[in-house]
Motif scaffolding. Structure first.
Motif, PDB file in Angstrom:
ATOM      1  N   ASN A 188       0.793  -1.220   0.000  1.00  0.00           N
ATOM      2  CA  ASN A 188       0.000   0.000   0.000  1.00  0.00           C
ATOM      3  C   ASN A 188       0.829   1.275   0.000  1.00  0.00           C
ATOM      4  O   ASN A 188       0.300   2.362   0.158  1.00  0.00           O
ATOM      5  CB  ASN A 188      -0.991  -0.034   1.167  1.00  0.00           C
ATOM      6  N   SER A 210       1.627   4.246  -5.441  1.00  0.00           N
ATOM      7  CA  SER A 210       0.564   5.082  -5.995  1.00  0.00           C
ATOM      8  C   SER A 210      -0.227   4.245  -6.999  1.00  0.00           C
ATOM      9  O   SER A 210       0.168   3.128  -7.346  1.00  0.00           O
ATOM     10  CB  SER A 210       1.160   6.301  -6.699  1.00  0.00           C
ATOM     11  N   GLU A 211      -1.329   4.769  -7.493  1.00  0.00           N
ATOM     12  CA  GLU A 211      -2.146   4.038  -8.450  1.00  0.00           C
ATOM     13  C   GLU A 211      -1.346   3.690  -9.708  1.00  0.00           C
ATOM     14  O   GLU A 211      -1.363   2.551 -10.177  1.00  0.00           O
ATOM     15  CB  GLU A 211      -3.384   4.855  -8.828  1.00  0.00           C
ATOM     16  N   CYS A 269       1.280   0.990  -8.970  1.00  0.00           N
ATOM     17  CA  CYS A 269       0.614  -0.298  -8.749  1.00  0.00           C
ATOM     18  C   CYS A 269       0.271  -0.965 -10.081  1.00  0.00           C
ATOM     19  O   CYS A 269       0.610  -2.129 -10.308  1.00  0.00           O
ATOM     20  CB  CYS A 269      -0.644  -0.092  -7.910  1.00  0.00           C
ATOM     21  N   TRP A 289      -5.253  -2.271  -8.385  1.00  0.00           N
ATOM     22  CA  TRP A 289      -5.477  -1.062  -7.596  1.00  0.00           C
ATOM     23  C   TRP A 289      -6.941  -0.976  -7.168  1.00  0.00           C
ATOM     24  O   TRP A 289      -7.843  -1.249  -7.945  1.00  0.00           O
ATOM     25  CB  TRP A 289      -5.112   0.180  -8.415  1.00  0.00           C
ATOM     26  N   GLY A 338      -9.060   1.989  -5.148  1.00  0.00           N
ATOM     27  CA  GLY A 338      -9.040   3.302  -4.502  1.00  0.00           C
ATOM     28  C   GLY A 338     -10.007   3.433  -3.348  1.00  0.00           C
ATOM     29  O   GLY A 338     -10.001   4.428  -2.644  1.00  0.00           O
ATOM     30  N   LEU A 381      -6.789   2.776   0.399  1.00  0.00           N
ATOM     31  CA  LEU A 381      -6.137   2.652  -0.903  1.00  0.00           C
ATOM     32  C   LEU A 381      -5.271   1.397  -0.874  1.00  0.00           C
ATOM     33  O   LEU A 381      -4.412   1.256  -0.031  1.00  0.00           O
ATOM     34  CB  LEU A 381      -5.268   3.885  -1.177  1.00  0.00           C
ATOM     35  N   CYS A 402      -3.097  -1.813  -3.104  1.00  0.00           N
ATOM     36  CA  CYS A 402      -2.485  -2.390  -4.286  1.00  0.00           C
ATOM     37  C   CYS A 402      -2.222  -3.857  -3.967  1.00  0.00           C
ATOM     38  O   CYS A 402      -1.406  -4.166  -3.087  1.00  0.00           O
ATOM     39  CB  CYS A 402      -1.178  -1.675  -4.636  1.00  0.00           C
TER      40      CYS A 402
END
Length: 160
Positions: free
Chosen positions: A119, A122-123, A126, A133, A135, A155, A157
């Motif tokens: 985690n 970032s998106e 990931c 991902w 969110g 959030l 991953c």
């Protein structure tokens, strides 16, 4: 004599009634457990700290650049000129086959689900690394027996 017998019967009935009322209305609101009791242990919401001490269910993830836990919607994790990403550069796919692979990538391994969550990504990181991902994952996603869960997005991953 009749009065004594009646009085004894009334006293016995009163004692039985008091006992009955006590037994039926003595509702125990709190269970007492010894520490480490294997019978039933309370679920601690927010007790999901990662290797850096960040609480994922509260939305915190590790930022290497500032060396602290932060919520990316409150504070950006600005990367420095040195590649400080613990899981390699953006184009590297992550392959997780065991809990050791997960730990080496600064993730948290969930053996019951055979998945790794990293985690701190970032998106875009990931997705580039082959993760899934989410969110707005539930903070209680790994505890189906949770009785209380905060209404907040986590959030995540995930690597399987």
């Amino acid at each position: 004599m009749k009065n004594k017998t009646s009085l004894i019967i009334i006293l016995v009935l009163v004692v039985l009634m008091i006992f009955f009322v006590y037994q039926n209305f003595n509702i125990k609101k709190y269970k007492v457990f010894k520490i480490g009791s294997p019978i039933e242990s309370p679920i601690i919401v927010g007790g999901d700290r990662d290797v850096h001490g960040c609480i994922g269910s509260a939305g915190y993830s590790w930022c290497e650049a500032s060396s602290k836990c932060l919520r990316i919607w409150e504070e950006k994790c600005e990367s420095s000129s040195i590649n400080t990403n613990p899981v390699g550069d953006m184009s590297d796919k992550i392959i997780i086959k065991s809990s050791q692979d997960c730990a080496m990538s600064s993730g948290v391994w969930y053996s019951g689900e055979s998945l790794c969550e990293i985690n701190s990504l970032s998106e875009s990181q990931c997705i580039a690394k082959g993760g899934l991902w989410n969110g707005c994952a539930s903070p209680c996603r790994h505890d189906p027996k949770a009785q209380v869960c905060i209404m907040m997005c986590a959030l995540t991953c995930t690597f399987r």
